[in-house]
Design an enzyme around this catalytic site. Structure first.
Site, PDB file in Angstrom:
ATOM      1  N   GLY A 156       0.783  -0.802   0.216  1.00 28.89           N
ATOM      2  CA  GLY A 156      -0.077  -0.086   0.045  1.00 28.89           C
ATOM      3  C   GLY A 156       1.113   1.354   0.434  1.00 28.89           C
ATOM      4  O   GLY A 156       0.202   2.511  -0.613  1.00 28.89           O
TER       5      GLY A 156
ATOM      6  N   LYS B  59      -2.694 -15.847  -9.670  1.00 27.52           N
ATOM      7  CA  LYS B  59      -1.371 -15.397  -8.351  1.00 27.52           C
ATOM      8  C   LYS B  59      -1.563 -15.977  -7.667  1.00 27.52           C
ATOM      9  O   LYS B  59      -0.892 -16.265  -7.147  1.00 27.52           O
ATOM     10  CB  LYS B  59      -1.891 -13.978  -8.141  1.00 27.52           C
ATOM     11  CG  LYS B  59      -1.334 -13.704  -7.526  1.00 27.52           C
ATOM     12  CD  LYS B  59       0.532 -12.757  -7.685  1.00 27.52           C
ATOM     13  CE  LYS B  59       1.848 -12.373  -6.614  1.00 27.52           C
ATOM     14  NZ  LYS B  59       1.623 -11.542  -5.578  1.00 27.52           N
TER      15      LYS B  59
END
Ligand SMILES: NC(=O)C1=CN([C@@H]2O[C@H](COP(=O)(O)OP(=O)(O)OC[C@H]3O[C@@H](n4cnc5c(N)ncnc54)[C@H](OP(=O)(O)O)[C@@H]3O)[C@@H](O)[C@H]2O)C=CC1
Ligand SMILES: CC(C)(CO)C(=O)C(=O)O
Length: 304
Positions: free
Chosen positions: A12, A185
C-alpha cells in the site's frame, strides 16, 4: 477521485505513494505508531524506479471523513477482520474496494461484509518491504498492479479507474479476466512462498537442486489439482507456466512470506496454504507436499 489506501506497508505504501507522486488525492488509513512515524519523517519510498518522499495525508480509525471513491486494501490477511470494521465508515454506497492481498479467501469475506457490487478484483506483483526506519524498499524491476471488474455491473465504474492510474510510475493495468488472474497469482505465490519458507532459501538454490525442483513441481501440481476440483477458472497448463516463471526469476528472489519469516513476524499460512488444504480436504485430494509446507509454517508460528 479520492483514494484511501488501507495499510501504508510494503504494498500500500508503494502504490499509494506512486499515485500521490502523480498528483492524485491519496489518504492512508494507518495505526497510531505508523501515523507518528509518517508525521515525523513523511512516507519514504526507496526504489530502483526512483525514490519518492512526501508528507502523506493520513487518517486514523474513528476519525470523520467523507466516503472515498476507491479503497486500496493492502493489509496482511490476519488483520483483515479487524480492518474491515475500521474501514467501513470510510466506504459509501459508491465506494469501490480493491484488495491487493495475496490469496483468495479475503474476496468472500469482503463481499460478505460490503456486498458484491463494491468489491472489485485486484492483485499485485512487487518485491517490497518496510525497513527498520519505516521506509518502503522496492528492489526488483517488477511493480505491477492488475485490477478488474468481477461482474458486468462493475464494468463502468472500473473503466473510470483507468484515468486515475494512467501516467503513474508503476505498471498498472486493467484486466478483463481478473478472477482467473487472481487464482493464477494465488497458485504462484502459494508455491513460491511454500518452497522458499520450507527450504529457507531464495528461489535460485532451490531450483538448482534436483530434489528442490522436484518438490517445487509436485507442489504446483497439487495446487493445480485442488484449484481445478474447486472449479477455479484457471488456464490449462498453468502449473507449467508458473513453473516457467520460477525458472526465470532472479537467483536471489525471495517471497514476502519468507521475508516476514526472517523478521520473525506472523505469516499468512492459513490464508494461503491453509485455505488450499481445506479445499483439498473438501474434494478428497491428497496433497502431501502442501501439507508439509503448511506444517513447516505452523511450526514456525508456534515457535516464533
Ligand atoms: N510485500 C510484497 O512484496 C508483496 C505482498 N503482497 C501481499 O500484500 C498484502 C500486504 O502485504 P505487505 O504490504 O507486504 O504487508 P505489510 O505488513 O508491509 O503492510 C501491511 C500494513 O497494514 C497495516 N495495518 C494492519 N492493520 C491495520 C489497521 N487496523 N489499520 C491500518 N493499517 C493496518 C500495517 O500497519 P502497522 O505498520 O501499524 O503494523 C502495515 O503497515 C499481503 O496479503 C501480502 O501477501 C503481494 C505482493 C507482494
Ligand atoms: C512473489 C511476489 C514478490 C510477487 O509479487 C509476491 O507476491 C510475494 O512475495 O508476496
Amino acid at each position: 477521485m479520492k483514494v484511501l489506501v488501507v495499510g501504508a506497508g510494503a504494498v500500500g505504501g508503494y502504490f499509494g505513494a506512486r499515485l500521490a507522486e502523480k498528483g492524485e488525492d491519496v489518504t492512508f488509513l494507518v495505526r497510531e505508531k505508523r501515523a507518528h512515524l509518517l508525521n515525523e519523517q513523511g512516507l519514504q519510498v526507496k526504489s530502483i524506479h526512483g525514490d519518492y518522499q512526501h508528507r502523506a495525508k493520513i487518517v486514523l480509525a474513528g476519525e470523520k471523513r467523507e466516503p472515498f471513491d476507491l479503497i486500496l486494501l493492502s493489509v496482511k490477511a490476519y488483520h483483515l477482520k479487524n480492518v474491515m470494521e475500521e474501514l467501513a465508515p470510510f466506504a459509501g454506497n459508491q465506494t469501490l474496494i480493491m484488495p491487493l492481498l495475496n490469496g483468495f479467501a479475503h474476496l468472500e469475506m469482503l463481499q460478505e461484509r460490503f456486498s458484491e457490487d463494491r468489491v472489485i478484483g485486484g492483485l499485485c506483483f512487487i518485491e517490497s518491504t518496510v525497513d527498520q526506519n519505516g521506509a518502503i524498499v522496492q528492489t526488483s524491476p517488477i511493480h505491477e498492479l492488475v485490477y478488474g471488474a468481477l461482474n458486468s455491473e462493475q464494468a463502468e465504474a472500473v473503466e473510470k479507474l483507468e484515468a486515475l492510474f494512467a501516467g503513474s510510475n508503476a505498471e498498472i493495468r486493467k484486466s478483463d479476466r481478473i478472477l482467473a488472474d487472481m487464482w493464477h497469482k494465488y497458485m504462484f505465490i502459494s508455491g513460491l512462498s511454500g518452497v522458499t519458507t520450507l527450504f529457507r532459501s531464495p528461489i535460485g538454490p532451490i531450483r538448482e537442486n534436483e530434489f528442490g525442483i522436484s518438490v517445487t513441481q509436485k507442489l504446483f501440481y497439487e495446487i493445480g489439482s485442488i484449484m481445478r476440483a474447486e472449479g477455479a477458472p484457471i488456464a490449462d497448463g498453468i502449473e507449467n507456466i508458473q513453473l516457467g516463471k520460477i525458472h526465470n526469476m532472479t537467483h536471489g528472489m525471495k517471497s514476502s512470506m519468507q521475508r516476514d519469516m526472517e523478521k520473525l513476524t506472523e505469516v499468512e499460512a492459513d490464508h494461503l496454504q491453509g485455505y488450499l488444504l481445506k479445499l483439498a480436504e473438501k474434494h478428497k485430494i491428497e496433497a502431501q507436499v502442501l501439507s508439509m509446507v503448511y506444517a513447516n509454517l505452523k511450526i514456525y508460528e508456534k515457535n516464533r
